[in-house]
Design a protein around this motif. Sequence first.
Motif, PDB file in Angstrom:
ATOM      1  N   PRO A   1      36.516 -13.643  -9.710  1.00  0.00           N
ATOM      2  CA  PRO A   1      37.410 -14.022  -9.043  1.00  0.00           C
ATOM      3  C   PRO A   1      38.722 -14.585  -9.480  1.00  0.00           C
ATOM      4  O   PRO A   1      39.622 -13.946  -9.209  1.00  0.00           O
ATOM      5  CB  PRO A   1      37.126 -15.125  -8.040  1.00  0.00           C
ATOM      6  N   ALA A   2      38.664 -15.152 -10.785  1.00  0.00           N
ATOM      7  CA  ALA A   2      39.968 -15.533 -11.441  1.00  0.00           C
ATOM      8  C   ALA A   2      40.564 -14.356 -11.965  1.00  0.00           C
ATOM      9  O   ALA A   2      41.811 -14.235 -11.788  1.00  0.00           O
ATOM     10  CB  ALA A   2      39.581 -16.395 -12.610  1.00  0.00           C
ATOM     11  N   GLY A   3      39.745 -13.234 -12.786  1.00  0.00           N
ATOM     12  CA  GLY A   3      40.510 -12.234 -13.282  1.00  0.00           C
ATOM     13  C   GLY A   3      40.900 -11.323 -12.403  1.00  0.00           C
ATOM     14  O   GLY A   3      42.121 -10.929 -12.541  1.00  0.00           O
TER      15      GLY A   3
ATOM     16  N   LEU B   1      39.308  -5.882 -17.359  1.00  0.00           N
ATOM     17  CA  LEU B   1      37.996  -5.468 -18.442  1.00  0.00           C
ATOM     18  C   LEU B   1      37.027  -6.041 -17.751  1.00  0.00           C
ATOM     19  O   LEU B   1      37.003  -7.493 -17.546  1.00  0.00           O
ATOM     20  CB  LEU B   1      38.215  -5.857 -19.726  1.00  0.00           C
TER      21      LEU B   1
ATOM     22  N   GLN C   1      32.652  -6.643 -18.248  1.00  0.00           N
ATOM     23  CA  GLN C   1      31.517  -6.000 -19.259  1.00  0.00           C
ATOM     24  C   GLN C   1      30.330  -5.433 -18.474  1.00  0.00           C
ATOM     25  O   GLN C   1      29.588  -4.705 -18.923  1.00  0.00           O
ATOM     26  CB  GLN C   1      30.876  -7.251 -19.991  1.00  0.00           C
TER      27      GLN C   1
ATOM     28  N   SER D   1      33.285  -4.500 -22.447  1.00  0.00           N
ATOM     29  CA  SER D   1      32.990  -5.732 -23.205  1.00  0.00           C
ATOM     30  C   SER D   1      34.219  -6.004 -24.360  1.00  0.00           C
ATOM     31  O   SER D   1      34.080  -5.354 -25.035  1.00  0.00           O
ATOM     32  CB  SER D   1      31.608  -5.897 -23.416  1.00  0.00           C
TER      33      SER D   1
ATOM     34  N   ALA E   1      39.514 -14.425 -18.510  1.00  0.00           N
ATOM     35  CA  ALA E   1      38.820 -15.103 -17.286  1.00  0.00           C
ATOM     36  C   ALA E   1      37.548 -14.465 -17.369  1.00  0.00           C
ATOM     37  O   ALA E   1      36.904 -14.042 -16.322  1.00  0.00           O
ATOM     38  CB  ALA E   1      39.668 -14.422 -15.948  1.00  0.00           C
TER      39      ALA E   1
ATOM     40  N   SER F   1      19.088 -21.304  -9.607  1.00  0.00           N
ATOM     41  CA  SER F   1      19.362 -20.541  -8.228  1.00  0.00           C
ATOM     42  C   SER F   1      18.145 -19.447  -7.655  1.00  0.00           C
ATOM     43  O   SER F   1      17.653 -18.970  -8.512  1.00  0.00           O
ATOM     44  CB  SER F   1      20.828 -19.992  -8.108  1.00  0.00           C
TER      45      SER F   1
ATOM     46  N   PHE G   1      22.694 -22.446   1.399  1.00  0.00           N
ATOM     47  CA  PHE G   1      23.820 -22.101   1.960  1.00  0.00           C
ATOM     48  C   PHE G   1      23.487 -20.645   2.735  1.00  0.00           C
ATOM     49  O   PHE G   1      22.950 -19.877   2.061  1.00  0.00           O
ATOM     50  CB  PHE G   1      24.898 -21.603   1.091  1.00  0.00           C
TER      51      PHE G   1
ATOM     52  N   ARG H   1      37.208 -21.771  -5.526  1.00  0.00           N
ATOM     53  CA  ARG H   1      38.630 -22.171  -5.260  1.00  0.00           C
ATOM     54  C   ARG H   1      39.654 -22.385  -6.246  1.00  0.00           C
ATOM     55  O   ARG H   1      40.674 -21.865  -6.391  1.00  0.00           O
ATOM     56  CB  ARG H   1      38.561 -23.505  -4.374  1.00  0.00           C
TER      57      ARG H   1
HETATM   58  C1  LIG Z   1      24.275 -21.197  -9.394  1.00  0.00           C
HETATM   59  C2  LIG Z   1      25.420 -21.242  -9.019  1.00  0.00           C
HETATM   60  C3  LIG Z   1      26.087 -21.352  -7.781  1.00  0.00           C
HETATM   61  C4  LIG Z   1      27.471 -21.505  -7.486  1.00  0.00           C
HETATM   62  N1  LIG Z   1      27.840 -21.791  -6.210  1.00  0.00           N
HETATM   63  C5  LIG Z   1      29.225 -21.934  -5.861  1.00  0.00           C
HETATM   64  C6  LIG Z   1      29.600 -22.197  -4.580  1.00  0.00           C
HETATM   65  O1  LIG Z   1      28.681 -22.152  -3.649  1.00  0.00           O
HETATM   66  N2  LIG Z   1      30.937 -22.194  -4.425  1.00  0.00           N
HETATM   67  C7  LIG Z   1      31.870 -22.137  -5.319  1.00  0.00           C
HETATM   68  O2  LIG Z   1      32.878 -22.404  -5.213  1.00  0.00           O
HETATM   69  N3  LIG Z   1      31.476 -22.386  -6.859  1.00  0.00           N
HETATM   70  C8  LIG Z   1      30.000 -21.919  -6.917  1.00  0.00           C
HETATM   71  N4  LIG Z   1      29.645 -21.799  -8.090  1.00  0.00           N
HETATM   72  C9  LIG Z   1      30.736 -21.851  -9.187  1.00  0.00           C
HETATM   73  C10 LIG Z   1      31.110 -20.130  -9.220  1.00  0.00           C
HETATM   74  O3  LIG Z   1      30.434 -19.242  -9.166  1.00  0.00           O
HETATM   75  C11 LIG Z   1      32.292 -20.132 -10.433  1.00  0.00           C
HETATM   76  O4  LIG Z   1      33.007 -20.964 -10.612  1.00  0.00           O
HETATM   77  C12 LIG Z   1      33.099 -18.887 -10.369  1.00  0.00           C
HETATM   78  O5  LIG Z   1      32.329 -17.525 -10.584  1.00  0.00           O
HETATM   79  C13 LIG Z   1      34.047 -18.834 -11.361  1.00  0.00           C
HETATM   80  O6  LIG Z   1      34.854 -17.547 -11.422  1.00  0.00           O
HETATM   81  P1  LIG Z   1      35.507 -16.869 -12.656  1.00  0.00           P
HETATM   82  O7  LIG Z   1      36.185 -15.459 -12.218  1.00  0.00           O
HETATM   83  O8  LIG Z   1      36.263 -17.656 -13.491  1.00  0.00           O
HETATM   84  O9  LIG Z   1      34.081 -16.401 -13.610  1.00  0.00           O
HETATM   85  P2  LIG Z   1      33.112 -15.550 -13.255  1.00  0.00           P
HETATM   86  O10 LIG Z   1      32.689 -15.354 -11.838  1.00  0.00           O
HETATM   87  O11 LIG Z   1      31.905 -15.857 -14.141  1.00  0.00           O
HETATM   88  O12 LIG Z   1      33.482 -13.974 -13.894  1.00  0.00           O
HETATM   89  C14 LIG Z   1      33.761 -13.715 -14.857  1.00  0.00           C
HETATM   90  C15 LIG Z   1      33.422 -12.337 -15.203  1.00  0.00           C
HETATM   91  O13 LIG Z   1      34.054 -11.968 -16.405  1.00  0.00           O
HETATM   92  C16 LIG Z   1      33.003 -10.952 -17.242  1.00  0.00           C
HETATM   93  N5  LIG Z   1      33.122 -11.137 -18.634  1.00  0.00           N
HETATM   94  C17 LIG Z   1      32.713 -12.102 -19.328  1.00  0.00           C
HETATM   95  N6  LIG Z   1      33.094 -11.935 -20.618  1.00  0.00           N
HETATM   96  C18 LIG Z   1      33.691 -10.680 -20.705  1.00  0.00           C
HETATM   97  C19 LIG Z   1      34.013  -9.996 -21.602  1.00  0.00           C
HETATM   98  N7  LIG Z   1      34.398 -10.609 -22.953  1.00  0.00           N
HETATM   99  N8  LIG Z   1      34.577  -8.819 -21.470  1.00  0.00           N
HETATM  100  C20 LIG Z   1      34.503  -8.232 -20.411  1.00  0.00           C
HETATM  101  N9  LIG Z   1      34.090  -8.993 -19.284  1.00  0.00           N
HETATM  102  C21 LIG Z   1      33.580 -10.112 -19.217  1.00  0.00           C
HETATM  103  C22 LIG Z   1      31.633 -11.456 -16.695  1.00  0.00           C
HETATM  104  O14 LIG Z   1      30.835 -10.464 -16.690  1.00  0.00           O
HETATM  105  C23 LIG Z   1      32.254 -11.898 -15.316  1.00  0.00           C
HETATM  106  O15 LIG Z   1      32.057 -11.027 -14.102  1.00  0.00           O
HETATM  107  C24 LIG Z   1      28.278 -21.616  -8.640  1.00  0.00           C
HETATM  108  C25 LIG Z   1      28.108 -21.375  -9.968  1.00  0.00           C
HETATM  109  C26 LIG Z   1      26.433 -21.112 -10.083  1.00  0.00           C
HETATM  110  C27 LIG Z   1      25.942 -20.788 -11.475  1.00  0.00           C
END
Ligand SMILES: Cc1cc2nc3c(=O)[nH]c(=O)nc-3n(C[C@H](O)[C@H](O)[C@H](O)COP(=O)(O)OP(=O)(O)OC[C@H]3O[C@@H](n4cnc5c(N)ncnc54)[C@H](O)[C@@H]3O)c2cc1C
Length: 379
Positions: free
Chosen positions: A16-18, A35, A37, A122, A151, A176, A204, A283
């Motif tokens: 979501p962030a990226g 990117l 992975q 990656s 991200a 989970s 949920f 969020r």
């Molecule tokens: C079991 C569980 C339940 C959760 N439930 C909730 C919930 O109900 N509500 C909520 O708000 N939050 C929840 N969270 C937290 C939420 O999932 C995360 O905060 C959210 O996914 C963060 O988004 P992000 O984009 O920062 O990271 P991520 O979603 O982790 O995305 C990062 C992406 O980067 C990729 N990546 C990583 N390293 C590299 C690299 N070197 N090169 C290329 N790609 C790479 C990964 O494959 C991944 O797709 C939960 C977390 C867990 C573990």
Amino acid sequence: MSSSASADAIVLGAGPAGAAAAFQLASAGRRVILLEQQEAPGLANPCGGGMAASVQRWFPFDLTPAVDQVIRRVRFTWALEDPVTAELPGDAPFWIVRRRVLDVFLSARAQEAGAELRCSASAEAVGREGGLWHVRLAGGETLRAPALVVAEGSGSRHATALGLGPQRPRYASTISVELDCPVAEPDTARFEFGLVQHGFCWAFPRQGGTSIGVGTFIGQQPADADVVLNALLPSLGLAADAGRRRQGRLRIWDGHHPLHRQGVVVAGDAASLCDPFLAEGLRPALMSGCRAGEAVDRWLAGDGEALAGYSLRMRQDWGESMAWGKRIAQVFYRLPRVGYQLGIKRPTAPQRIAQILSGEMGYGDIAQRVIKRLLFQRG
Ligand SMILES: Cc1cc2nc3c(=O)[nH]c(=O)nc-3n(C[C@H](O)[C@H](O)[C@H](O)COP(=O)(O)OP(=O)(O)OC[C@H]3O[C@@H](n4cnc5c(N)ncnc54)[C@H](O)[C@@H]3O)c2cc1C
């Protein structure tokens, strides 16, 4: 753009962030490489998918095609008893999304805006040379760009190495389970506090099933996750041993830290933005992703203060509330029974909780009263 650059910005990770950052940058006319992975975005990201509908305000397109379920009620229990139910106000619902759907949906919007999504790509090594970031991919190819957005989620390999966010990240641990099953109350999300030491469990509902999990916020892996799930699942009408249990680690907020350096910002879990009390991470991931994209666009346009402005805004609009969330978590999870009685069972609590979950209120708005109550009125 320098002649040897592959793009204006490279975004590491299509979560979501990226994806949000890539969308913002591409919409502003920047050349972006996103990117991921995995073979596709969101393929293996465990997540309950609960998210305040208020995230819609950061996007110019409709997010509801990615929404699986609308939650209108939240139920809290202590050891499966003593329930408290909060009705969410009609204008502030809580959404359940499936991560495979949300991540693909957001990445597709970024692509439509002009971003180049590369899956099975990656980022193995990252460095800065001659005013450009060099990102070496697993296959050996090197991409170059003046700006970089990290991200990568909670397993980030590069945030700490680049001096972004906390140098010693703090983690919550999760177990989970995703279950396909009939759902008795499809508009009710459940939080159970009495079964887990230093944490809680959630259930949920989504279309055709339920996302269930256990989160521990103080200390390490919950030793009793199996015991907890064996008690929780039957209370939902499910077999105690149903589903495959997956372990996870979640970087949680642990203090104010710079989220930028020269030409680079960090967003989402990689920036340790996840709520240390309720594990809300989607969020802040979307908020920081959008803002990171905007800031990098302004930096590329010559605004030398833009990236520092990003760190500052995230501190003001998210970090200040999380600082209170951390204090609440430290008191609540050490005295959970008292916390439940004095924090959640109060007549005004359901309304306040609904406001926190919908993003209408921050922890700072309630924290001082809650902490005083927990510390001084135990009886
Ligand atoms: C079991 C569980 C339940 C959760 N439930 C909730 C919930 O109900 N509500 C909520 O708000 N939050 C929840 N969270 C937290 C939420 O999932 C995360 O905060 C959210 O996914 C963060 O988004 P992000 O984009 O920062 O990271 P991520 O979603 O982790 O995305 C990062 C992406 O980067 C990729 N990546 C990583 N390293 C590299 C690299 N070197 N090169 C290329 N790609 C790479 C990964 O494959 C991944 O797709 C939960 C977390 C867990 C573990």
